[in-house]
Design a protein around this motif. Structure first.
Motif, PDB file in Angstrom:
ATOM      1  N   LEU A 253       0.825  -1.205   0.000  1.00  0.00           N
ATOM      2  CA  LEU A 253       0.000   0.000   0.000  1.00  0.00           C
ATOM      3  C   LEU A 253       0.865   1.263   0.000  1.00  0.00           C
ATOM      4  CD1 LEU A 253      -2.778  -0.978   2.567  1.00  0.00           C
ATOM      5  CD2 LEU A 253      -2.895  -1.045   0.059  1.00  0.00           C
ATOM      6  N   PRO A 254       0.427   2.302  -0.706  1.00  0.00           N
ATOM      7  CA  PRO A 254       1.213   3.542  -0.752  1.00  0.00           C
ATOM      8  C   PRO A 254       1.117   4.363   0.532  1.00  0.00           C
ATOM      9  CG  PRO A 254      -0.800   3.793  -2.022  1.00  0.00           C
ATOM     10  CD  PRO A 254      -0.741   2.358  -1.610  1.00  0.00           C
ATOM     11  N   GLU A 255       0.034   4.178   1.294  1.00  0.00           N
ATOM     12  CA  GLU A 255      -0.147   4.914   2.539  1.00  0.00           C
ATOM     13  C   GLU A 255      -0.284   3.941   3.708  1.00  0.00           C
ATOM     14  OE1 GLU A 255      -3.416   7.565   2.225  1.00  0.00           O
ATOM     15  OE2 GLU A 255      -2.661   8.565   0.422  1.00  0.00           O
ATOM     16  N   ALA A 256       0.399   4.246   4.790  1.00  0.00           N
ATOM     17  CA  ALA A 256       0.387   3.414   5.997  1.00  0.00           C
ATOM     18  C   ALA A 256       0.596   1.941   5.678  1.00  0.00           C
ATOM     19  CB  ALA A 256      -0.933   3.599   6.757  1.00  0.00           C
ATOM     20  N   PRO A 257       1.659   1.618   4.961  1.00  0.00           N
ATOM     21  CA  PRO A 257       1.901   0.216   4.595  1.00  0.00           C
ATOM     22  C   PRO A 257       2.287  -0.625   5.801  1.00  0.00           C
ATOM     23  CG  PRO A 257       3.800   1.543   4.019  1.00  0.00           C
ATOM     24  CD  PRO A 257       2.744   2.507   4.479  1.00  0.00           C
ATOM     25  N   ALA A 258       2.006  -1.897   5.723  1.00  0.00           N
ATOM     26  CA  ALA A 258       2.402  -2.826   6.783  1.00  0.00           C
ATOM     27  C   ALA A 258       3.918  -3.011   6.751  1.00  0.00           C
ATOM     28  CB  ALA A 258       1.712  -4.169   6.579  1.00  0.00           C
ATOM     29  N   ARG A 259       4.542  -3.004   7.897  1.00  0.00           N
ATOM     30  CA  ARG A 259       5.976  -3.228   8.005  1.00  0.00           C
ATOM     31  C   ARG A 259       6.257  -4.045   9.270  1.00  0.00           C
ATOM     32  NH1 ARG A 259       5.705  -2.023   3.554  1.00  0.00           N
ATOM     33  NH2 ARG A 259       6.811  -0.422   2.333  1.00  0.00           N
TER      34      ARG A 259
ATOM     35  N   VAL B  95      10.423  -0.597  -6.911  1.00  0.00           N
ATOM     36  CA  VAL B  95      10.133  -0.456  -8.349  1.00  0.00           C
ATOM     37  C   VAL B  95       8.846   0.323  -8.561  1.00  0.00           C
ATOM     38  CG1 VAL B  95       9.565  -1.728 -10.450  1.00  0.00           C
ATOM     39  CG2 VAL B  95      11.435  -2.521  -8.995  1.00  0.00           C
ATOM     40  N   ILE B  96       7.805  -0.001  -7.789  1.00  0.00           N
ATOM     41  CA  ILE B  96       6.538   0.714  -7.914  1.00  0.00           C
ATOM     42  C   ILE B  96       6.724   2.193  -7.594  1.00  0.00           C
ATOM     43  CG2 ILE B  96       4.216   0.988  -6.940  1.00  0.00           C
ATOM     44  CD1 ILE B  96       4.184  -2.032  -6.459  1.00  0.00           C
ATOM     45  N   GLY B  97       7.467   2.469  -6.535  1.00  0.00           N
ATOM     46  CA  GLY B  97       7.653   3.848  -6.099  1.00  0.00           C
ATOM     47  C   GLY B  97       8.339   4.719  -7.121  1.00  0.00           C
TER      48      GLY B  97
ATOM     49  N   CYS C 278      -1.763  -8.579  -6.314  1.00  0.00           N
ATOM     50  CA  CYS C 278      -0.805  -7.557  -6.744  1.00  0.00           C
ATOM     51  C   CYS C 278      -1.450  -6.559  -7.695  1.00  0.00           C
ATOM     52  CB  CYS C 278       0.402  -8.203  -7.405  1.00  0.00           C
ATOM     53  SG  CYS C 278       1.546  -8.965  -6.246  1.00  0.00           S
ATOM     54  N   ALA C 279      -2.317  -7.025  -8.574  1.00  0.00           N
ATOM     55  CA  ALA C 279      -2.999  -6.117  -9.491  1.00  0.00           C
ATOM     56  C   ALA C 279      -3.796  -5.070  -8.713  1.00  0.00           C
ATOM     57  CB  ALA C 279      -3.913  -6.896 -10.428  1.00  0.00           C
ATOM     58  N   ALA C 280      -4.488  -5.510  -7.668  1.00  0.00           N
ATOM     59  CA  ALA C 280      -5.250  -4.569  -6.847  1.00  0.00           C
ATOM     60  C   ALA C 280      -4.326  -3.546  -6.198  1.00  0.00           C
ATOM     61  CB  ALA C 280      -6.045  -5.324  -5.795  1.00  0.00           C
ATOM     62  N   SER C 281      -3.193  -4.007  -5.677  1.00  0.00           N
ATOM     63  CA  SER C 281      -2.243  -3.090  -5.035  1.00  0.00           C
ATOM     64  C   SER C 281      -1.640  -2.116  -6.042  1.00  0.00           C
ATOM     65  CB  SER C 281      -1.136  -3.896  -4.345  1.00  0.00           C
ATOM     66  OG  SER C 281      -1.668  -4.674  -3.297  1.00  0.00           O
ATOM     67  N   LEU C 282      -1.375  -2.580  -7.242  1.00  0.00           N
ATOM     68  CA  LEU C 282      -0.827  -1.706  -8.280  1.00  0.00           C
ATOM     69  C   LEU C 282      -1.824  -0.619  -8.664  1.00  0.00           C
ATOM     70  CD1 LEU C 282       0.849  -4.486 -10.415  1.00  0.00           C
ATOM     71  CD2 LEU C 282       2.074  -2.624  -9.261  1.00  0.00           C
TER      72      LEU C 282
ATOM     73  N   ASN D 192      -1.771   1.968  -6.193  1.00  0.00           N
ATOM     74  CA  ASN D 192      -0.562   2.775  -6.388  1.00  0.00           C
ATOM     75  C   ASN D 192      -0.612   3.609  -7.678  1.00  0.00           C
ATOM     76  OD1 ASN D 192       1.878   2.265  -4.391  1.00  0.00           O
ATOM     77  ND2 ASN D 192       0.738   0.340  -4.529  1.00  0.00           N
ATOM     78  N   LYS D 193      -1.813   3.727  -8.248  1.00  0.00           N
ATOM     79  CA  LYS D 193      -2.064   4.595  -9.413  1.00  0.00           C
ATOM     80  C   LYS D 193      -1.272   4.167 -10.648  1.00  0.00           C
ATOM     81  CE  LYS D 193      -3.051   8.547  -6.384  1.00  0.00           C
ATOM     82  NZ  LYS D 193      -4.465   8.189  -6.315  1.00  0.00           N
ATOM     83  N   MET D 194      -1.226   2.875 -10.870  1.00  0.00           N
ATOM     84  CA  MET D 194      -0.597   2.360 -12.080  1.00  0.00           C
ATOM     85  C   MET D 194      -1.653   1.837 -13.033  1.00  0.00           C
ATOM     86  SD  MET D 194       3.025   0.731 -10.983  1.00  0.00           S
ATOM     87  CE  MET D 194       3.647   1.310 -12.563  1.00  0.00           C
ATOM     88  N   ASN D 195      -1.326   1.841 -14.323  1.00  0.00           N
ATOM     89  CA  ASN D 195      -2.202   1.288 -15.352  1.00  0.00           C
ATOM     90  C   ASN D 195      -1.881  -0.191 -15.487  1.00  0.00           C
ATOM     91  OD1 ASN D 195      -3.113   3.998 -16.054  1.00  0.00           O
ATOM     92  ND2 ASN D 195      -1.107   4.245 -17.013  1.00  0.00           N
TER      93      ASN D 195
END
Length: 483
Positions: free
Chosen positions: A55-61, A156-158, A177-181, A184-187
């Protein structure tokens, strides 16, 4: 140089964490247990990698998702292992195993001996090269199996937000992964050879339900074909994906999720293999009495269906690990592992659960234009699988129980009409479980038409009529209460 332990867990994934917790609960002494892992961190909940971690915001770590938080148990931090006297041997690869001599040899040359071994080596991601395609080492081609993979994908996404992402594979990893992408505002374009997503589990109708939502989020699907090659720029970055049907897709990121292969190589020729994994009995014990196997690598008897299966899901890893520990520490009291196959996923606003097997005829129910849908699978006259999207805990528990007891089903149209009410009826009344052999049992109202074989066959008709009347009364009463 070497060390000796009573219990050794080989592999540091989900199963290792749950086994460690169970060992401590059953009183293992400090210094008796060792976990050997190639990863540099303590066991963690792997499902987080394809969900919250991306996730781009508040990602799990880490340390937030160390095991065993996935089952609402305590979080086992590195400090926890130290406090309980459990030796974590991290960042360590075992290069050979001798089950007869009960020894493991690490890449550093250390010998670790054991009295009991739990094989929790899991599986590795299949690489494109195994299908004749080169390019896995390109900087923007990513897999997702471990924490290092996840960190690389995040980086890579970032660096390519707003770009084009191509996901190779339409299974769990591909869909999540498609949902996460997208988030992250990717096509995103998904490519897979099957006619629909999640082909090993979903019916075409269920798959279509999710695919339509993904399309509404901008995801494109290219089905019935596979990757044939990449185009690269001067820096070795993939710039486009070439498909066997001639389609060319621009790509800034490529995520590959084309399956896994169990890590059995250390034990080939020493232990019996089956279904691509290491064969065990109902106590998770392999062909060597001192060696047990759990998780993705284990092929074990599924009592519900009377056959050996190897299951690739975190729930199986957790529960098989717990059962193996019980079998090791108290073999006389440990029962056979009675596992109900269970799969689930959460993407976007969706949350679904599946129990049992998707064999036989499928019966769908629910509003496929709404937020809650479901399905049952009926094989040889018995319910063997159940699926529900958007349910409550009570409803998920109900479809699990319905699958577990394997009620007899004769009228598929009636089953479709009752839908979720059928499972709820079972959960609200006493029902005997159907044995794996498929012997007839007394079943819940509405669709149960058979009694145990000790009853005369001429009684079946009367039972069916009475059951149908009871089912209608139950169904009608529930509808009236809801009005």
């Amino acid at each position: 140089m070497g060390r000796a332990f009573v219990y050794v867990i080989l592999g540091g994934g989900v199963a290792a964490g749950y086994a460690a917790l169970e060992f401590t609960r059953k009183g293992v002494a400090p210094g008796e247990l060792c976990i050997i892992s190639e990863e540099p961190v303590a066991p963690y909940e792997r499902p987080a990698l394809s969900k919250g971690y991306l996730l781009p915001e508040a990602p799990a770590r880490l340390p937030s998702f160390h095991t065993c938080v996935g089952a609402n148990e305590e979080r086992l931090s590195p400090k926890w292992y130290k406090e309980h006297g459990i030796e974590l041997v991290l960042g360590t690869r075992v290069i050979s195993a001798d089950v007869r001599r009960k020894t493991l040899l690490t890449a550093a040359g250390e010998t670790i001996s054991f009295k009991f071994l739990i094989i929790a080596t899991g599986a590795r991601a299949l690489k494109l090269e195994e299908f004749g395609v080169t390019g896995s080492d390109a900087p923007n081609v990513c897999y997702l199996r471990n924490l290092a993979d996840a960190n690389r994908l995040v980086d890579v996404i970032g660096s390519r937000t707003g770009g084009n992402a191509v996901v190779i594979g339409g299974g769990y990893i591909g869909m999540e992964c498609a949902a996460s992408l997208v988030i992250n505002k990717m096509n995103v374009t998904m490519v897979f050879p099957e006619p629909h997503c999640m082909a090993r589990l979903f019916s075409p109708k269920i798959a279509g339900y999710y695919e339509e939502y993904y399309k509404s989020k901008g995801v494109q699907f290219v089905k019935g074909t596979v990757l044939s090659s990449f185009d690269f720029d001067s820096d070795g970055q993939v710039t486009s994906v070439n498909l066997r049907d001639g389609t060319q897709l621009p790509a800034d990121v490529v995520v590959v999720g084309i399956g896994i292969r169990p890590n059995t190589s250390l034990f080939e020729g020493q232990l019996t293999l089956d279904k691509g994994g290491i064969k065990t009995n109902g106590k998770m014990q392999t062909s060597n009495a001192s060696v047990y196997a759990v998780g993705d690598v284990a092929a074990f008897p599924v009592k519900l269906f009377g056959e050996t299966r190897r299951l690739e899901h975190v729930d199986s890893a957790r529960k098989s690990a717990i059962h193996a520990v019980a079998s090791i520490l108290d073999p006389q009291k440990a029962d056979e592992f009675d596992y109900l196959p269970f799969f689930y996923s959460r993407v976007f606003a969706f949350s679904w659960q599946f129990y049992g097997d998707n064999a036989g005829e499928v019966v769908h129910f629910g509003d496929f234009s709404g937020s809650r849908i479901g399905a049952y699978w009926v094989s040889k006259g018995h319910l063997v699988g159940s699926f529900l999207e958007g349910g409550t805990k009570e409803e998920y528990d109900a479809i699990a129980l319905a699958t577990k007891v394997k009620p007899a089903v004769e009228d598929l149209a009636k089953l479709e009409e009752l839908g979720l009410e059928f499972a709820l009826a079972i959960s609200e009344g006493p029902v005997e479980a159907s044995p794996p052999s498929g012997d007839n049992v007394e079943n819940p109202p509405g669709l149960a038409v058979e009694k145990p074989t000790v009853y005369p066959w001429h009684a079946a008709a009367g039972v069916a009529v009475a059951a149908s009347v009871a089912a209608f009364a139950y169904w009608y009463g529930r509808r009236r209460r809801r009005w």
